[in-house]
Design a protein around this motif. Structure first.
Motif, PDB file in Angstrom:
ATOM      1  N   THR A 244       0.830  -1.206   0.000  1.00 48.40           N
ATOM      2  CA  THR A 244       0.000   0.000   0.000  1.00 48.40           C
ATOM      3  C   THR A 244       0.867   1.258   0.000  1.00 48.40           C
TER       4      THR A 244
ATOM      5  N   ASP B  61      -6.018   2.254   1.748  1.00 53.84           N
ATOM      6  CA  ASP B  61      -6.297   1.180   2.696  1.00 53.84           C
ATOM      7  C   ASP B  61      -7.760   1.149   3.135  1.00 53.84           C
TER       8      ASP B  61
ATOM      9  N   ASP C  22      -4.888  -2.693  -5.392  1.00 58.48           N
ATOM     10  CA  ASP C  22      -4.204  -3.015  -4.132  1.00 58.48           C
ATOM     11  C   ASP C  22      -5.277  -3.464  -3.147  1.00 58.48           C
TER      12      ASP C  22
HETATM   13 MG    MG Z   1      -1.800  -2.925   2.325  1.00 57.96          MG
END
Ligand code: MG
Ligand code: GDP
Length: 394
Positions: A25, A50, A80
């Motif tokens: 991230t 996130d 992600d």
């Molecule tokens: Mg992450």
């Protein structure tokens, strides 16, 4: 021999994979930060990535952030996922089919269990291009970096990638995110981006293979015959070409009498084109959604496939009970569905909800499915599993 012909696509799907806390991230945020300086991306902070909202993909819930950015050469859609389970689900469901993956490995840890698991999955779902980012280079010395690189090359080779040629970039996502311009800071991100541009070839439409088109729809034109509608997946479809209509146990020979794009007849249509195709002598009742129109004798029908599968947990709406061999249910893929029997690996006694692994599929009738094709399994209209075809068995 003629050179294959290709049409370029301006877009590339990429994603970060790797062990938890290795910096996926942070790296994603750093990429947007570095590109934002040149006006090629909007900076997306670590917290925004996130806190990605949940998405419903093919009946299962995945937490995933999709971030768009450009280099001078290409546009990227970058995925992600916050948790390990999200990565697994994302990859197995084919929710964001990645053309390439950036495997992040922390230099102070080296490869860890999830590094291996993500790499294995990447191979199984057909991701051809891996780029390794050895992160947290700020924490270790040069010798350790070299050691991690050697370990990673061995690991890549173990999983069927060419460990000798996979690009590796050492850097520090954290330094780059903090605007550091020394070697392991922003320059390492620029190196990663130029490697993505160079190493991952332009995603191409295959125009050299025999044509193949899944049937989305069919209708009758009075006085002319049956027209099937769909998007050509690969190859070039030419007027008067011989073709097979395949699926649900049927193999019907036919000829392409006419090809239309936006209701205009054309001599040929290419992969990516949405077309209406008039089929000579075809009866409307022979055509079903989910069949394939293919170049004559280019594909074969089978009801045996190997697949990677994930069984949803009870909380995700999945089963409560374990799954044993000879588990029979309805399978859904694209616009069609069919009864399927699922058998586990002979060494495996059962699978639990939440498990993923390889299974064997036996369909009620012969179909043409291709490697990478995603599917779901439902019990009484509830999704209990999601999977992707990994092998065609005869
Ligand atoms: Mg992450
Ligand atoms: P993910 O779980 O793979 O997404 O990892 P994160 O991006 O959340 O990073 C995990 C932890 O490692 C966080 O505390 C980051 O600040 C830290 N981290 C990430 N990149 C670096 C780096 O290059 N150097 C150092 N020292 N720490 C980093």
């Amino acid at each position: 021999i003629t050179e294959p012909q290709f049409v370029e696509k301006k877009h590339c799907n990429i994603g970060t994979i790797g062990h938890v806390d290795h910096g996926k991230t942070t790296l994603t945020a750093a990429i947007t930060k570095v590109l934002a300086k040149d006006g090629l991306a909007q900076y997306v902070s670590y917290d925004e990535i996130d806190r990605a909202p949940e998405e419903k993909a093919r009946g299962i819930t995945i937490n995933a952030a999709h971030i768009g950015y450009s280099t001078k050469l290409r546009h990227y859609a970058h995925t992600d996922c916050p948790g390990h389970a999200d990565f697994i689900r994302n990859m197995i469901s084919g929710a964001s089919q990645m053309d390439a993956a950036v495997l992040v490995v922390a230099a102070n840890d080296g490869p860890m269990p999830q590094t291996r698991e993500h790499l294995l999955l990447a191979k199984q779902v057909g991701i051809q291009y891996i780029i390794v980012f050895i992160n947290k280079a700020d924490l270790v010395d040069g010798e350790l970096l070299e050691l991690v690189e050697i370990e990673m090359r061995e690991l890549l080779s173990d999983f069927g990638y060419d460990g000798n040629t996979v690009p590796m970039i050492c850097g520090s996502a954290m330094k780059a995110l903090n605007g550091d311009e020394t070697e392991f800071g922003a320059p390492s991100i620029r190196k990663l981006l130029s490697t993505m541009d160079e190493y991952v070839p332009p995603i191409v439409r295959d125009l050299s293979s025999p044509f193949l088109m899944p049937i989305d729809n069919a209708f009758t034109v009075p006085g002319r015959g049956t027209v099937v509608v769909g998007t050509i997946k690969r190859g070039i479809m030419k007027k008067n070409a011989e073709a097979d209509l395949l699926g649900f146990g049927q193999n019907i020979k036919t000829t392409i009498s006419d090809v239309q794009i936006f209701k205009n007849s054309v001599p040929e249509a290419l992969a990516g084109d949405n077309v209406g195709v008039l089929l000579r002598g075809m009866k409307m009742k022979s055509v079903q959604t989910g069949m394939l129109l293919t170049a004559a004798k280019s594909c074969f029908l089978t009801n045996h496939y190997k697949a990677k599968i994930y069984f949803l947990t009870r909380n995700e709406g999945g089963r409560r009970k374990p799954i044993f061999s000879r588990y029979s249910q309805q399978m859904f893929s694209g616009t069609w569905n069919i009864a399927v029997r699922i058998d586990l690996e002979p060494t495996q006694q059962m699978m639990m909800p939440g498990d993923h692994g390889e299974v064997y599929l036996t369909l009620l009738e012969d179909m043409v499915m291709t490697v990478g094709q995603p599917f779901t399994v439902r019990e009484n209209n509830v999704t209990v599993a999601t999977g992707i075809i990994t092998e065609t068995l005869s």
